[in-house]
Write a protein that holds these residues in place. Structure first.
Motif, PDB file in Angstrom:
ATOM      1  N   GLN A 178      31.681 -14.365  57.572  1.00 22.25           N
ATOM      2  CA  GLN A 178      32.409 -13.607  58.574  1.00 22.25           C
ATOM      3  C   GLN A 178      31.733 -12.230  58.693  1.00 22.25           C
ATOM      4  O   GLN A 178      31.573 -11.532  57.692  1.00 22.25           O
ATOM      5  CB  GLN A 178      33.869 -13.413  58.175  1.00 22.25           C
ATOM      6  N   ILE A 179      31.349 -11.868  59.917  1.00 25.65           N
ATOM      7  CA  ILE A 179      30.738 -10.559  60.169  1.00 25.65           C
ATOM      8  C   ILE A 179      31.763  -9.694  60.889  1.00 25.65           C
ATOM      9  O   ILE A 179      32.269 -10.067  61.949  1.00 25.65           O
ATOM     10  CB  ILE A 179      29.460 -10.692  61.014  1.00 25.65           C
ATOM     11  N   VAL A 180      32.076  -8.556  60.305  1.00 20.77           N
ATOM     12  CA  VAL A 180      33.017  -7.606  60.888  1.00 20.77           C
ATOM     13  C   VAL A 180      32.229  -6.367  61.275  1.00 20.77           C
ATOM     14  O   VAL A 180      31.599  -5.736  60.426  1.00 20.77           O
ATOM     15  CB  VAL A 180      34.130  -7.221  59.889  1.00 20.77           C
ATOM     16  N   GLU A 181      32.244  -6.025  62.560  1.00 24.37           N
ATOM     17  CA  GLU A 181      31.499  -4.845  63.001  1.00 24.37           C
ATOM     18  C   GLU A 181      32.456  -3.729  63.393  1.00 24.37           C
ATOM     19  O   GLU A 181      33.305  -3.889  64.271  1.00 24.37           O
ATOM     20  CB  GLU A 181      30.572  -5.171  64.178  1.00 24.37           C
ATOM     21  N   LEU A 182      32.311  -2.572  62.743  1.00 30.01           N
ATOM     22  CA  LEU A 182      33.126  -1.398  63.017  1.00 30.01           C
ATOM     23  C   LEU A 182      32.420  -0.540  64.057  1.00 30.01           C
ATOM     24  O   LEU A 182      31.239  -0.217  63.910  1.00 30.01           O
ATOM     25  CB  LEU A 182      33.340  -0.594  61.733  1.00 30.01           C
ATOM     26  N   GLY A 183      33.151  -0.182  65.126  1.00 24.61           N
ATOM     27  CA  GLY A 183      32.512   0.546  66.222  1.00 24.61           C
ATOM     28  C   GLY A 183      31.481  -0.337  66.901  1.00 24.61           C
ATOM     29  O   GLY A 183      30.325   0.043  67.089  1.00 24.61           O
ATOM     30  N   ALA A 184      31.914  -1.533  67.291  1.00 25.22           N
ATOM     31  CA  ALA A 184      30.979  -2.585  67.715  1.00 25.22           C
ATOM     32  C   ALA A 184      30.208  -2.261  68.988  1.00 25.22           C
ATOM     33  O   ALA A 184      29.106  -2.773  69.201  1.00 25.22           O
ATOM     34  CB  ALA A 184      31.745  -3.896  67.905  1.00 25.22           C
ATOM     35  N   SER A 229      37.988 -17.219  53.436  1.00 27.87           N
ATOM     36  CA  SER A 229      37.341 -18.024  52.394  1.00 27.87           C
ATOM     37  C   SER A 229      35.818 -17.927  52.496  1.00 27.87           C
ATOM     38  O   SER A 229      35.102 -18.380  51.600  1.00 27.87           O
ATOM     39  CB  SER A 229      37.784 -19.482  52.512  1.00 27.87           C
ATOM     40  N   ASN A 230      35.341 -17.361  53.604  1.00 25.36           N
ATOM     41  CA  ASN A 230      33.904 -17.165  53.789  1.00 25.36           C
ATOM     42  C   ASN A 230      33.455 -15.874  53.120  1.00 25.36           C
ATOM     43  O   ASN A 230      34.272 -15.031  52.735  1.00 25.36           O
ATOM     44  CB  ASN A 230      33.562 -17.085  55.275  1.00 25.36           C
ATOM     45  N   GLY A 231      32.160 -15.711  53.006  1.00 22.98           N
ATOM     46  CA  GLY A 231      31.639 -14.412  52.623  1.00 22.98           C
ATOM     47  C   GLY A 231      31.903 -13.419  53.749  1.00 22.98           C
ATOM     48  O   GLY A 231      32.139 -13.815  54.898  1.00 22.98           O
ATOM     49  N   ARG A 232      31.850 -12.141  53.432  1.00 24.06           N
ATOM     50  CA  ARG A 232      32.099 -11.120  54.455  1.00 24.06           C
ATOM     51  C   ARG A 232      30.963 -10.095  54.463  1.00 24.06           C
ATOM     52  O   ARG A 232      30.543  -9.598  53.413  1.00 24.06           O
ATOM     53  CB  ARG A 232      33.438 -10.434  54.209  1.00 24.06           C
ATOM     54  N   LEU A 233      30.471  -9.821  55.658  1.00 23.85           N
ATOM     55  CA  LEU A 233      29.492  -8.753  55.885  1.00 23.85           C
ATOM     56  C   LEU A 233      30.118  -7.768  56.854  1.00 23.85           C
ATOM     57  O   LEU A 233      30.459  -8.138  57.979  1.00 23.85           O
ATOM     58  CB  LEU A 233      28.195  -9.325  56.478  1.00 23.85           C
ATOM     59  N   VAL A 234      30.286  -6.528  56.442  1.00 26.21           N
ATOM     60  CA  VAL A 234      30.758  -5.480  57.340  1.00 26.21           C
ATOM     61  C   VAL A 234      29.544  -4.727  57.869  1.00 26.21           C
ATOM     62  O   VAL A 234      28.688  -4.295  57.095  1.00 26.21           O
ATOM     63  CB  VAL A 234      31.733  -4.524  56.631  1.00 26.21           C
ATOM     64  N   LEU A 235      29.469  -4.611  59.189  1.00 28.14           N
ATOM     65  CA  LEU A 235      28.367  -3.895  59.850  1.00 28.14           C
ATOM     66  C   LEU A 235      28.842  -2.530  60.326  1.00 28.14           C
ATOM     67  O   LEU A 235      29.923  -2.402  60.909  1.00 28.14           O
ATOM     68  CB  LEU A 235      27.882  -4.653  61.085  1.00 28.14           C
ATOM     69  N   PRO A 292      21.105 -19.937  62.127  1.00 32.90           N
ATOM     70  CA  PRO A 292      20.534 -21.068  61.385  1.00 32.90           C
ATOM     71  C   PRO A 292      20.784 -21.023  59.877  1.00 32.90           C
ATOM     72  O   PRO A 292      20.632 -22.043  59.199  1.00 32.90           O
ATOM     73  CB  PRO A 292      19.028 -20.949  61.683  1.00 32.90           C
ATOM     74  N   TYR A 293      21.170 -19.872  59.352  1.00 28.41           N
ATOM     75  CA  TYR A 293      21.287 -19.705  57.905  1.00 28.41           C
ATOM     76  C   TYR A 293      22.687 -20.016  57.353  1.00 28.41           C
ATOM     77  O   TYR A 293      22.867 -20.051  56.137  1.00 28.41           O
ATOM     78  CB  TYR A 293      20.899 -18.282  57.502  1.00 28.41           C
ATOM     79  N   PHE A 294      23.662 -20.230  58.244  1.00 25.30           N
ATOM     80  CA  PHE A 294      25.039 -20.381  57.784  1.00 25.30           C
ATOM     81  C   PHE A 294      25.694 -21.618  58.400  1.00 25.30           C
ATOM     82  O   PHE A 294      25.451 -21.939  59.568  1.00 25.30           O
ATOM     83  CB  PHE A 294      25.856 -19.121  58.127  1.00 25.30           C
ATOM     84  N   ASN A 295      26.527 -22.276  57.609  1.00 24.59           N
ATOM     85  CA  ASN A 295      27.249 -23.444  58.113  1.00 24.59           C
ATOM     86  C   ASN A 295      28.200 -23.038  59.237  1.00 24.59           C
ATOM     87  O   ASN A 295      28.302 -23.721  60.255  1.00 24.59           O
ATOM     88  CB  ASN A 295      28.045 -24.100  56.981  1.00 24.59           C
ATOM     89  N   THR A 296      28.916 -21.944  59.010  1.00 26.77           N
ATOM     90  CA  THR A 296      29.772 -21.391  60.055  1.00 26.77           C
ATOM     91  C   THR A 296      29.580 -19.882  60.080  1.00 26.77           C
ATOM     92  O   THR A 296      29.294 -19.254  59.056  1.00 26.77           O
ATOM     93  CB  THR A 296      31.270 -21.701  59.814  1.00 26.77           C
ATOM     94  N   LEU A 297      29.722 -19.329  61.271  1.00 22.70           N
ATOM     95  CA  LEU A 297      29.550 -17.893  61.469  1.00 22.70           C
ATOM     96  C   LEU A 297      30.687 -17.404  62.351  1.00 22.70           C
ATOM     97  O   LEU A 297      30.949 -17.963  63.419  1.00 22.70           O
ATOM     98  CB  LEU A 297      28.194 -17.619  62.142  1.00 22.70           C
ATOM     99  N   GLU A 298      31.376 -16.379  61.882  1.00 22.46           N
ATOM    100  CA  GLU A 298      32.490 -15.786  62.623  1.00 22.46           C
ATOM    101  C   GLU A 298      32.181 -14.310  62.841  1.00 22.46           C
ATOM    102  O   GLU A 298      31.707 -13.629  61.928  1.00 22.46           O
ATOM    103  CB  GLU A 298      33.780 -15.950  61.819  1.00 22.46           C
ATOM    104  N   TYR A 299      32.466 -13.815  64.046  1.00 23.07           N
ATOM    105  CA  TYR A 299      32.199 -12.416  64.376  1.00 23.07           C
ATOM    106  C   TYR A 299      33.490 -11.729  64.811  1.00 23.07           C
ATOM    107  O   TYR A 299      34.195 -12.218  65.700  1.00 23.07           O
ATOM    108  CB  TYR A 299      31.152 -12.328  65.499  1.00 23.07           C
ATOM    109  N   VAL A 300      33.807 -10.616  64.151  1.00 22.34           N
ATOM    110  CA  VAL A 300      34.981  -9.812  64.485  1.00 22.34           C
ATOM    111  C   VAL A 300      34.493  -8.447  64.947  1.00 22.34           C
ATOM    112  O   VAL A 300      33.895  -7.701  64.164  1.00 22.34           O
ATOM    113  CB  VAL A 300      35.931  -9.659  63.281  1.00 22.34           C
TER     114      VAL A 300
END
Length: 313
Positions: free
Chosen positions: A71-77, A143-149, A92-100
């Motif tokens: 899951q990618i969460v972008e602050l001030g997107a 349940s996914n990993g989280r990356l905050v941008l 291509p690197y992830f089974n599922t990708l979610e963008y917030v």
């Protein structure tokens, strides 16, 4: 009016006067900022795109070692014009990708959704309008990993002390194997930096003075923008660029509810800082906020970098 008006009344009653840069972004401000992003003098978007194009695969690979889904969460997107390329390379690197996408402007989030969906196809998308200091708190567990941008070198809008508090705030929604990716504009030729905030076409001036126009439109003020000027300043000792709106005459500005603000000749309203960082600043931030510098990704001339942080414990 509400929150904006209360902030304006408080800020214009201070000495020196100040109004937060967060209020630059109404529909007109959004469009002016998008124009700034295309200016030759405003070098930051070009530096950022170099990293996104050259390093996104490596960033995705580094994260996917720990997380098959993300899951990618972008602050001030913002408008998503750069992020869409990062997401496309991540897929291509992830089974599922979610963008917030989180942004204070509903208008810009509508553009963001169009941009992202036009390039990335079937990823989960959620746009959340509001102050990300509030909306981030309501982020549910995943349940996914989280990356905050936090891109666009927006981290420079805060002092070091504020940044440490912000990092601790972001950590509140991260597990030990999650990541926080932050774009830093590094110190460079002071004249190059100053030109980025004082462009030859005067669009940055329009952007700053639109804050006064917004107060006219939304708060019933009677600012005459002909009587104000935009003044940027850069201090190479501290790495801080700042923006001020200067009153070019002694004057009084009135608002509909009876509030008024008086200005002396050449009195300033402080609107924004944009700090440029020494590497020692970044190390200090990591140590004070108890985060580990996992990796950094420089642009070609090493004047701009994405730094990937992980919680220490």
């Amino acid at each position: 009016m509400g929150e904006f008006f209360e902030h304006v009344k408080e800020g214009l009653s201070k000495s020196p006067k100040e109004i937060s840069s967060r209020y630059f972004y109404d529909a007109t401000g959004d469009e002016l900022y998008r124009s700034i992003m295309r200016l030759e003098e405003y070098y930051l978007p070009c530096c950022e795109m170099q990293i996104i194009k050259d390093k996104s695969n490596q960033i995705a690979q580094d994260i996917s070692e720990h997380h098959p889904s993300l899951q990618i969460v972008e602050l001030g997107a913002g408008d998503g014009s750069k992020t869409k390329y990062l997401l496309k390379q991540f897929q291509p690197y992830f089974n599922t990708l979610e963008y917030v996408a989180m942004d204070i402007s509903e208008n810009i989030l509508a553009i963001n959704e169009t941009e992202i969906k036009s390039e990335t196809g079937p990823i989960g998308y959620d746009g959340i309008a509001g102050d990300y200091f509030e909306t981030y708190k309501s982020l549910s567990e995943t349940s996914n990993g989280r990356l905050v941008l936090f891109l666009g070198a927006n981290i420079g809008n805060y002092t070091i002390e504020e940044i440490v508090g912000f990092f601790k705030f972001v950590q509140s929604k991260l597990n030990k194997n999650d990541y926080f990716l932050v774009a830093f504009d590094l110190v460079k030729d002071p004249r190059k930096i100053l030109a980025a905030y004082d462009d030859s076409k005067g669009i940055t001036k329009q952007f700053n003075l639109n804050l006064l126009e917004r107060m006219n439109r939304e708060l019933g003020a009677n600012f005459d923008t002909q009587n104000f000027d935009h003044f940027p300043f850069y201090d190479p000792l501290t790495g801080i660029a700042s923006s001020q709106i200067i009153s070019m005459k002694k004057q009084t500005v009135e608002f509909t509810d009876g509030f008024f603000a008086t200005f002396d000749l050449y009195e300033a309203i402080h609107t924004e800082i944009s700090k440029k960082f020494f590497w020692s600043d970044i190390e200090e931030i990591a140590e004070a906020s108890k985060m580990h510098i996992a990796q950094n990704y420089f642009n070609i001339n090493k004047g701009y970098t994405f730094v990937m942080f992980r919680p220490l414990g």
